[in-house]
Design a protein around this motif. Sequence first.
Motif, mmCIF file in Angstrom:
data_model
loop_
_atom_site.group_PDB
_atom_site.id
_atom_site.type_symbol
_atom_site.label_atom_id
_atom_site.label_comp_id
_atom_site.label_asym_id
_atom_site.label_seq_id
_atom_site.Cartn_x
_atom_site.Cartn_y
_atom_site.Cartn_z
ATOM 1 N N VAL A 252 0.888 -1.114 -0.182
ATOM 2 C CA VAL A 252 0.090 -0.035 0.267
ATOM 3 C C VAL A 252 0.831 1.345 0.092
ATOM 4 N N ALA A 253 1.563 1.379 -1.170
ATOM 5 C CA ALA A 253 2.496 2.884 -1.398
ATOM 6 C C ALA A 253 1.640 3.909 -0.952
ATOM 7 N N PRO A 254 2.206 4.749 -0.002
ATOM 8 C CA PRO A 254 1.527 6.071 0.241
ATOM 9 C C PRO A 254 1.510 7.075 -0.965
ATOM 10 N N GLU A 255 2.657 6.749 -1.681
ATOM 11 C CA GLU A 255 2.591 7.604 -3.057
ATOM 12 C C GLU A 255 3.256 7.168 -4.094
ATOM 13 N N VAL A 256 2.912 7.070 -5.383
ATOM 14 C CA VAL A 256 3.472 6.622 -6.422
ATOM 15 C C VAL A 256 3.952 7.668 -7.260
ATOM 16 N N TRP A 257 5.147 7.890 -7.697
ATOM 17 C CA TRP A 257 5.688 8.916 -8.379
ATOM 18 C C TRP A 257 6.036 8.310 -9.758
ATOM 19 N N ALA A 258 6.160 8.844 -10.908
ATOM 20 C CA ALA A 258 6.645 8.304 -12.133
ATOM 21 C C ALA A 258 7.493 9.113 -12.941
ATOM 22 N N SER A 259 8.239 8.790 -13.868
ATOM 23 C CA SER A 259 9.407 9.383 -14.493
ATOM 24 C C SER A 259 8.863 9.523 -15.978
ATOM 25 N N GLY A 260 9.251 10.489 -16.647
ATOM 26 C CA GLY A 260 8.678 10.616 -18.013
ATOM 27 C C GLY A 260 9.810 10.922 -18.878
ATOM 28 N N ARG B 289 18.025 17.693 -15.705
ATOM 29 C CA ARG B 289 16.673 17.137 -14.657
ATOM 30 C C ARG B 289 15.840 16.461 -15.596
ATOM 31 N N PRO B 290 15.533 15.145 -14.991
ATOM 32 C CA PRO B 290 14.571 14.248 -15.415
ATOM 33 C C PRO B 290 13.050 14.809 -15.151
ATOM 34 N N GLU B 291 12.136 14.489 -15.967
ATOM 35 C CA GLU B 291 10.700 14.534 -15.697
ATOM 36 C C GLU B 291 10.444 13.586 -14.565
ATOM 37 N N ILE B 292 9.833 14.290 -13.216
ATOM 38 C CA ILE B 292 9.303 13.330 -12.115
ATOM 39 C C ILE B 292 8.043 14.009 -12.029
ATOM 40 N N PHE B 293 6.877 13.260 -11.819
ATOM 41 C CA PHE B 293 5.558 13.719 -11.518
ATOM 42 C C PHE B 293 5.007 13.009 -10.508
ATOM 43 N N LEU B 294 3.854 13.295 -9.672
ATOM 44 C CA LEU B 294 3.082 12.369 -8.689
ATOM 45 C C LEU B 294 2.254 11.664 -9.456
ATOM 46 N N LYS B 295 1.960 10.517 -9.672
ATOM 47 C CA LYS B 295 1.364 9.552 -10.293
ATOM 48 C C LYS B 295 -0.040 9.217 -9.552
ATOM 49 N N SER B 296 0.220 8.721 -8.457
ATOM 50 C CA SER B 296 -1.087 8.167 -7.540
ATOM 51 C C SER B 296 -0.725 8.238 -6.268
ATOM 52 N N LEU C 42 17.295 8.982 -10.898
ATOM 53 C CA LEU C 42 15.893 9.492 -10.691
ATOM 54 C C LEU C 42 15.533 9.719 -9.470
ATOM 55 N N ILE C 43 15.925 8.654 -8.598
ATOM 56 C CA ILE C 43 15.796 8.717 -7.177
ATOM 57 C C ILE C 43 16.263 10.249 -6.594
ATOM 58 N N SER C 44 17.558 10.306 -6.836
ATOM 59 C CA SER C 44 18.030 11.608 -6.285
ATOM 60 C C SER C 44 17.224 12.863 -6.725
ATOM 61 N N PHE C 45 16.576 12.927 -7.925
ATOM 62 C CA PHE C 45 15.700 14.101 -8.169
ATOM 63 C C PHE C 45 14.477 13.977 -7.279
ATOM 64 N N LEU C 46 13.727 12.875 -7.073
ATOM 65 C CA LEU C 46 12.768 12.687 -6.470
ATOM 66 C C LEU C 46 12.865 13.044 -4.968
ATOM 67 N N ASP D 238 8.497 5.707 3.518
ATOM 68 C CA ASP D 238 9.027 4.658 3.204
ATOM 69 C C ASP D 238 7.783 3.686 2.571
ATOM 70 N N GLY D 239 8.148 2.914 1.523
ATOM 71 C CA GLY D 239 7.521 2.238 0.601
ATOM 72 C C GLY D 239 6.858 2.951 -0.404
ATOM 73 N N THR D 240 7.251 4.141 -0.934
ATOM 74 C CA THR D 240 7.166 4.814 -1.985
ATOM 75 C C THR D 240 7.389 4.183 -3.147
ATOM 76 N N VAL D 241 6.815 4.278 -4.236
ATOM 77 C CA VAL D 241 7.175 3.691 -5.563
ATOM 78 C C VAL D 241 7.466 4.575 -6.564
ATOM 79 N N LEU D 242 8.490 4.306 -7.165
ATOM 80 C CA LEU D 242 8.726 5.267 -8.424
ATOM 81 C C LEU D 242 8.906 4.167 -9.593
ATOM 82 N N LEU D 243 8.006 4.802 -10.577
ATOM 83 C CA LEU D 243 7.912 4.409 -11.842
ATOM 84 C C LEU D 243 8.794 4.699 -12.742
ATOM 85 N N THR D 244 9.575 4.108 -13.604
ATOM 86 C CA THR D 244 10.777 4.575 -14.305
ATOM 87 C C THR D 244 10.608 4.555 -15.674
ATOM 88 N N GLY D 245 9.592 4.981 -16.311
ATOM 89 C CA GLY D 245 9.125 5.282 -17.776
ATOM 90 C C GLY D 245 9.000 4.143 -18.482
#
Length: 299
Positions: A74-82, A115-122, A239-243, A251-258
Motif C-alpha cells: 500500500v504505497a503512500p505515493e506512486v511517483w513516475a518518470s517521463g 533534470r528528469p521529468e518526475i511527477f506524482l502519479k498516484s 531518478l531517485i536523487s531528483f525525487l 518508506d514504501g514509495t514506488v517510483l515508476l521509471t518510464g
Amino acid sequence: MRIIRYLNGNSDIVLAAVTDENKIYPLPFNDFMDIIYEAKNVGLTPLNYIYGLISGKESLQKDLCELNLLVPIVAPEVWASGVTYEKSREARNYESTDKATGSETCYDKVYNAERPEIFLKSTAARTVGPNEPVYLRSDSNWQVPEPELGLVITKEGEIVGYTIGNDMSSRDIEGENPLYLPQAKIWKNSCSIGPAIRLSETVENPYNLQITCRIYRNNQLVVEESANTRQLKRKYDELISFLIRDNQVFDGTVLLTGTSVVPPNNFTLQDEDRIEIEIPEIGILSNHVKSLVQRTVTK
C-alpha cells in the motif's frame, strides 16, 4: 524471492514470500516494509531474514494463480518518470501539437536535460492491484497503458524491491498541452502495481529486464510490444536523487521509471479490454479496463 499480499478464505490480508520454485510461505507481517525494518534490526539482508522465517515451515498448498492477490504494497505515493526512453520521447512528440513546427519540443528538451521529468502519479486510494479494474477517463478519446518497472524505495531513497507498474495515460489530453499532465495521468484507478515485489538483492541486473505488454479485446490479442530496461537513458539512482531532493518521501514509495512500450498511434483502449504486463522476474500484472461514466453535477 518475491513478496505478495493476498486475501485468504477468512478475508484476512496475508503477506507471503514466494520462492523461485513458486512455493508460498505466509509471513508474520502485514506490510512489506516491516520485513525491511526487522531485517535491519537484526543485521540481516531481507532475503536471509526471510529464509530464517520460513526454514522448516510448510509451504501453502496452493498455486499462485489460486490466490486472491492484492496490491503488494500500500504505497503512500506512486511517483513516475517521463521521457526516459527514446520511444517515449517519440510518442510524446507524435501526440504533441508542436510536432508540425519541426522545432525542438519540450519532450526533446527534457530527454536531453540534466533534470528528469518526475511527477506524482498516484496515491494509495487511487492505486489498484492485480485483477482489479483500471478506468478510462470519460473526457479522453485516446488512452493507453504505460508498462513500467517500479522501484520500491525507503524515505532515504534506497531501492528495496522491484515491481511492475501501469501508468495509464490519456495521450490526447497530454498532447493538447503539457500543462494538462496531471489530468492526463491522475484519475480514479489510473495506476496499478503488482503482482509482487522482487527483493532488490535477488535481481542480478536491473538494467536487463524484459517488459512485455499484451492487450486483449474480446479475448483476442490485439497488441503485443516488448522492451528492455537496458534501453533506459537514465540510471535509477539518478531518478531517485531528483525525487528525494528537497522532498519528503515516505518508506514504501514506488517510483515508476518510464516506458519504452507504446501501443501503435492509432490504438486506444476500450471498455472490457484486458491488459497484461509481464516482467518474468516479477510476474504478470493483469487488469481489466472499465469506462468511467461521467456523473451529472446537480446544483
